[in-house]
Scaffold this motif. Structure first.
Motif, mmCIF file in Angstrom:
data_model
loop_
_atom_site.group_PDB
_atom_site.id
_atom_site.type_symbol
_atom_site.label_atom_id
_atom_site.label_comp_id
_atom_site.label_asym_id
_atom_site.label_seq_id
_atom_site.Cartn_x
_atom_site.Cartn_y
_atom_site.Cartn_z
ATOM 1 N N ARG A 199 0.487 -5.587 7.179
ATOM 2 C CA ARG A 199 -0.126 -4.451 6.119
ATOM 3 C C ARG A 199 1.608 -4.698 6.378
ATOM 4 O O ARG A 199 2.366 -4.318 7.052
ATOM 5 C CB ARG A 199 -1.207 -4.101 6.156
ATOM 6 N N LEU A 213 3.545 -1.418 4.096
ATOM 7 C CA LEU A 213 3.141 0.103 3.305
ATOM 8 C C LEU A 213 4.564 0.549 2.923
ATOM 9 O O LEU A 213 5.701 0.027 3.431
ATOM 10 C CB LEU A 213 2.996 1.621 4.971
ATOM 11 N N GLU A 217 0.884 -1.327 -0.187
ATOM 12 C CA GLU A 217 0.345 -0.116 0.397
ATOM 13 C C GLU A 217 1.175 1.166 -0.171
ATOM 14 O O GLU A 217 1.578 1.250 0.449
ATOM 15 C CB GLU A 217 -1.038 0.045 1.596
#
Length: 465
Positions: A133, A135, A4
């Motif tokens: 996640r 990033l 992301e």
């Protein structure tokens, strides 16, 4: 899951991290704010807010016991530590809620989890609720702070020692609190718990308390603590700690005259703090650390990796919330103002929240001597300040170091009632580059503590040293 992409990733939420992500998001940046614990950092959760709340309770207990000096009759004073703790918890909860409310901003994502670098521009988050996640961002700001340093003495891992966080969760008063460390954390907790009703012994490995300060400051602080019934041991190196047969703790210390044992119910380790950098895996990004594990930065707070910055305590140096906020000022200018602000040459004041307070800014007398500066030293006992006499708060003194050639104030130390507030007045004069005569001749409201500055800076009060 694909990486992301964000414009900026901020890791941690200290005083500076409270404002920077919001400002970046308001400016149109897509910002990820990562926090593994409670938002607000040390100041809100385990530092300034809770400790000063408890210091206020301790001061009130102390003042209540002095009621007879003021012509008042009250009954015996006792302390309900569990109630003090609940007041502290409520204060923290309110501050944390206010903090979290600021983060409700379009373009700002709060991600709860622990971050680690996997490359110069990539961060993997182990989410608090499970999963990960990944990033990426062109700009990353590390704001992970510090934690209490564990003592490296024999037996420390075999007994339950307190630190500056866990001690505030006690529900019952320690019978005898032994404190390792004679810095501002140890002194604040030492006086606090003595006023709550505990017996207190402070064990300082160095020759004096508050070692960075001038000797007269250290001696005066030790004297006022001893006057309140605190035992202060200096040049006392803790060697080992063990459980006694009665369930207490025995600390063995090495002193110039030999070995000594101190027995108590609890031991607080207040020997400094260490940076929260291990879990970050900074080496994966190429971020340089110093020999103590703090992140190295330049005067613009940029690390060894371009585009990666560090702010707050994790970069080392004085560990003060107001310094973290000034780091925010620097990064705000760099990231939003498109101008490189600097931390070079900034004046860092601080206050030790013992009672009376100790406020300090600028150069000490000892530092001036080390730099071979020609100075004049002004010193005034608080017992000569009218307001201090009227309120029965005459302990301590005001002290200022003045450049003998220019008359400019180089630094000040104020140990006295509202010492931090008085120090701040002197700091403003220093920021304005005013000569000491500006304060000597100023009209201050009578009778305020600030009025003592007239006398402190009167020419007759300044022996040349």
């Amino acid at each position: 899951m694909a990486d992301e992409s964000y414009d900026v990733i901020v890791i941690g939420t200290s005083q500076g991290g409270r404002f920077l992500p919001v400002d970046l998001a308001k400016a149109g940046k897509r910002v990820a704010l990562v926090e593994r614990g409670a938002v607000g950092g040390v100041c809100v959760n385990s530092g300034c807010t809770p400790t000063k709340t408890m210091v206020a309770s301790a001061r009130l207990a102390y003042q209540a016991r002095r009621a007879g000096e003021y012509g008042l009759r009250i009954g015996p004073v006792s302390v309900d530590l569990a109630a003090v703790r609940e007041r502290k918890r409520a204060m923290v909860a309110g501050a944390r809620q206010n903090y979290a409310g600021r983060l409700d901003q379009d373009g700002l994502d709060l991600i709860e989890g622990e971050a680690r670098f996997t490359g110069p521009r990539t961060v993997e988050i182990a989410l608090r609720d499970g999963g990960t996640r990944t990033l990426t961002a062109e700009v990353i700001v590390v704001d992970t702070g510090t934690r209490p340093r564990p003592p490296e003495i024999g037996g420390a891992r075999d007994v339950d020692l307190l630190d500056s966080t866990s001690i505030m969760e006690l529900g019952e008063l320690p019978e005898h609190l032994i404190i390792l460390g004679g810095g501002y954390i140890g002194l604040e907790f030492g006086q606090m718990f003595r006023r709550f009703g505990s017996e207190v012994t402070i064990v300082q490995s160095r020759p004096r308390l508050l070692m960075p300060e001038d000797e007269d400051v250290s001696e005066a602080v030790a004297a006022l603590l001893r006057d309140e019934g605190i035992t202060v041991l200096t040049s006392a190196v803790a060697e080992r700690v063990e459980r006694t047969d009665g369930g207490g703790l025995r600390l063995t210390v090495s002193m110039p005259d030999g070995e000594r044992q101190v027995e108590g119910s609890h031991v607080l380790a207040a020997i400094g703090r260490i940076p929260n950098t291990e879990a970050l895996a900074p080496e994966a990004a190429g971020i340089r650390l110093d020999d103590r594990g703090f992140i190295e930065v330049d005067e613009h707070l940029e690390t060894s990796v371009p585009g990666v910055y560090a702010m707050g305590d994790v970069k080392g140096g004085p560990a003060f919330t107001h310094l973290s906020y000034d780091d925010y000022r620097v990064l705000h200018a760099t990231l939003l103002g498109r101008q490189k602000a600097s931390i070079r040459g900034r004046t860092v004041p601080y206050t030790v929240f013992i009672d009376p307070q100790f406020g300090r800014v600028g150069m000490s007398e000892r530092q001036a001597a080390e730099q071979n500066r020609t100075v004049r030293v002004a010193k005034l006992p608080m017992s000569a300040v009218v307001r201090a006499i009227e309120t029965g708060e005459t302990r301590g003194f005001m002290k200022a170091v003045i450049d003998a050639d220019t008359g400019r104030i180089l630094g000040a130390a104020v140990l006295g009632a509202e010492g931090g507030e008085i120090m701040s007045i002197i700091q403003v004069a220093m920021l304005g580059n005013l000569p000491y005569t500006a304060l000597a001749n100023a009209i201050f409201t009578h009778p305020l503590l600030a009025e003592g500055l007239n006398t402190l800076f009167a020419p007759d009060e300044q022996p040349v040293t």
